[in-house]
Design a protein around this motif. Structure first.
Motif, short mmCIF file in Angstrom:
data_model
loop_
_atom_site.label_atom_id
_atom_site.label_comp_id
_atom_site.label_asym_id
_atom_site.label_seq_id
_atom_site.Cartn_x
_atom_site.Cartn_y
_atom_site.Cartn_z
N SER A 27 43.19 39.33 47.34
CA SER A 27 42.70 39.98 46.12
C SER A 27 41.93 41.25 46.40
CB SER A 27 41.88 38.99 45.30
OG SER A 27 41.20 38.11 46.13
N THR A 55 47.76 39.03 40.86
CA THR A 55 47.72 38.11 42.00
C THR A 55 48.25 36.73 41.62
OG1 THR A 55 45.39 37.83 41.44
CG2 THR A 55 45.88 39.15 43.39
N VAL A 58 38.05 32.77 40.39
CA VAL A 58 38.08 34.20 40.73
C VAL A 58 36.69 34.71 41.08
CG1 VAL A 58 37.86 34.76 38.32
CG2 VAL A 58 38.64 36.49 39.90
N SER A 110 38.05 39.71 42.61
CA SER A 110 38.59 40.60 41.58
C SER A 110 37.52 40.93 40.54
CB SER A 110 39.78 39.95 40.87
OG SER A 110 40.70 39.48 41.81
#
Lengths: 330, 301
Positions: free
Chosen positions: B125, B172, B233, B236
């Motif tokens: 990422s 992604t 996440v 990102s």
């Protein structure tokens, strides 16, 4: 079959139905019905929804749809299974659902692609009769592809024997069965014995160990120097060599017995000539392997085919395994 | 001696009769691994989460009342994380299902295509975030091109905010959902499509009435897995978003509390993350339970 159904585009040639060119019409616009070898039932739908799928696409009203689905299922004797999922049915039942699904829309043409080949032997014969009955009752034009000689002969009104995409012979089943046009067709309709020989004088075929008198010699020989004689095992009588030769036997070939199987009433015998040709026939008595015997064949049961080179019989034997026939009950 | 040997054999057959064989012991290393590296940390973390400012559930209360010392809006991050993870998983699916469906029979060059699709997944990422910054940033290629063509008059804000993070998550996450869906789509018996088309179904009707119902179980699984991936996440959100505010996510809160030595708060945040995921997964699998999940074959092969 895929070309007729529209699942493949032809690379050459064209397909016509009733004066309409079909080969660029997508399958969904052809109004055909098809029964697949592996049934291809929709696993997430009930039996009734499977059968009704084509009707619902044709915007047939709910009430009429239910009625026609029920009628089609009754026809294949599955009226009580409508609510089940295909996975809850046996193979034979699934295939009957597939048949009901193909005929319920009363298509212009029904295609059957080896529909019975996944069923066991007994069920296959029962289903064969059912398919024949359905066809008689509904009169839907059907193209039926099979590798099975008995299926082809018993279902077809018109039989087309194909090999490697080339039509070998077309005709009524009796016609094809009685007088096959070439060795491939003969091998397919049960002429299991293929004997190489040279064409001799006055209609005799010299096969090395003996010479055969042939009744129908002539038209299929076409003046060729070599020939293949094709005979059904049913027409070959094998008897021990030392048995009393009541009368002078026609076309007697000396052979050695290799295998003898009791099949109820008669023994199926596989024997070999001194030249190494395998002969299949039947015997009234048990013959031990290794016994010297005589195979006799009536002159009128032999079909001979002219060959430019020797050893055509091997091709016939190979062809027997790969032949496909399609019947077109018109 | 003989009797004890016989007894031992009896015991052996008694064990075997209950479905246990000596091979069962082979799972022992696996069980040990699970206990040491998974179950123990979970229990430890759970225990830790109950040691907040004033013990008990105080760490959880602090989370929901935004009283973490290093996070002013911790409760809001739960919604932010969900608002990022749910749409990104959904967008991935909406993109992956039709493409996988089109490619299910294999198309010339499908290998090259899958390789290209997989690149964002292998790059990680951080790489994707950097690439997106140069491409979509205020002075990035896209904005410069659009300005040059006079389509816009001031740069679009595509990074440093919610949109940037969502784009990165989709980018992604897509390879993963696509590959999963390709597997499910290719598993559907091709003769079903052929049967449907001969019965009169055009491509659209085949998709909606045959393939989509058979794909639904796979779709739910894919959604669940890509949701879980997107939920955790962190890079990102930090690199493409604005983690001081609009894209502050749960894992960032946990990281912040942890790096400031506030382990109880960090653990409580982790537990809340896990519970939130489990609730979403429970809903997804509840829906899945109501679908047809049998074979996708049309009969004998």
């Amino acid at each position: 079959m895929n070309l007729i159904a529209g699942l493949l585009e032809p690379t050459a040639g064209s397909i016509w139905l009733d004066d309409v060119r079909l080969d660029h019409v997508p399958p969904e616009k052809r109004d055909f019905g098809m029964v697949f070898q592996n049934y291809a039932l929709f696993p997430h739908m009930s039996v009734a929804d499977n059968v009704g799928f084509g009707l619902s696409l044709r915007r047939v009203g709910k009430a009429e749809r239910r009625e026609r689905v029920q009628k089609a299922l009754d026809m294949v004797q599955l009226g009580s299974q409508a609510a089940k999922r295909p996975s809850q049915l046996s193979g034979g039942q699934q295939q009957r659902v597939a048949i009901a699904r193909a005929i319920v829309t009363e298509p212009r043409l029904v295609l059957m692609d080896e529909p019975l080949s996944n069923l066991d032997a007994k069920l296959r014969i029962d289903m064969r009769t059912e398919v024949r009955l359905l066809h008689q009752d509904l009169g839907l034009t059907t193209i039926y592809v099979t590798h099975d000689q008995a299926e082809a002969l018993s279902l077809a009104d018109r039989l087309v024997v194909m090999r490697e995409g080339v039509v070998q012979q077309t005709g009524a089943p009796q016609e094809v069965y009685e007088s096959p046009d070439n060795i491939y067709v003969a091998a397919f309709v049960g002429y299991r014995n293929a004997i190489d020989g040279r064409v001799g004088r006055d209609g005799r075929i010299d096969i090395g160990d003996a010479s055969l008198v042939v009744a129908d010699a002539g038209d299929r020989l076409g003046g060729a120097p070599h020939a293949v004689a094709m005979v059904r095992p049913d027409d070959v009588t094998i008897a021990a060599a030392d048995a009393a030769p009541g009368e002078a036997r026609a076309n007697a070939i000396p052979v050695t017995v290799r295998v003898s199987e009791y099949q109820g009433r008669v023994f199926a015998v596989e024997a070999q000539t001194a030249g190494g040709t395998t002969v299949f026939g039947y015997s009234e008595t048990l013959l031990q392997p290794g016994t010297a015997a005589v195979a006799s064949i009536a002159a009128e049961s032999i079909r001979v085919y002219g060959e430019d080179a020797p050893h055509g019989a091997a091709r016939a034997a190979a062809a027997e395994a790969e032949l496909a026939a399609s019947g077109v009950p018109a | 001696m003989t009797t004890s040997a016989a007894e031992r054999r009896d015991l052996g057959s008694w064990i075997r009769a209950r479905g246990y064989t000596p091979t069962v012991w082979l799972v022992l290393p696996g069980v040990l691994f699970m206990v040491v590296f998974f179950i123990y940390p979970v229990i430890y973390g759970l225990n830790l989460s109950f040691q907040g400012r004033s013990g008990g559930i105080s760490a959880y209360l602090d989370f929901f009342t935004n009283q973490f010392p290093h996070d002013s809006g911790s409760f809001q991050t739960l919604w932010t994380t969900l608002a990022l993870a749910l749409p990104s998983a959904l967008i991935c699916l909406v993109l992956a299902v039709p493409i996988a469906w089109r490619l299910r029979r294999g198309v010339r060059g499908v290998r090259v295509l899958t390789a290209i699709v997989m690149i964002p997944m292998t790059l990680g990422s951080v790489f994707v975030a950097e690439a997106l910054n140069t491409l979509l940033g205020p002075a990035g290629w896209l904005n410069r091109l659009l300005l040059m063509l006079n389509l816009i008059h001031e740069p679009l804000r595509l990074t440093g905010n919610f949109t940037g993070v969502l784009i990165a998550l989709v980018l992604t996450g897509f390879p993963f959902s696509f590959l999963l869906m390709l597997g499910f789509a290719a598993g559907i018996d091709p003769s079903l499509d052929r049967a449907a088309s001969i019965l009169g179904a055009g491509p659209t009707q085949r998709f909606w009435r045959i393939d989509l119902p058979l794909l639904l179980p796979g779709i739910t699984i894919t959604f669940a897995l890509s949701f879980v991936l997107a939920f955790a996440v962190f890079p990102s959100a930090t690199l493409l978003g604005n983690d001081a505010g609009p894209t502050r996510v749960l894992s960032k809160v946990a990281y912040q509390e942890y790096s400031n030595g506030n382990y109880a708060n960090a653990s409580a945040t982790a537990v809340i993350m896990a519970v939130a995921q489990l609730i979403v997964l429970a809903i997804v699998f509840l829906i899945r339970g109501r679908l047809y999940r049998g074979s996708t074959a049309g009969g004998k092969g």
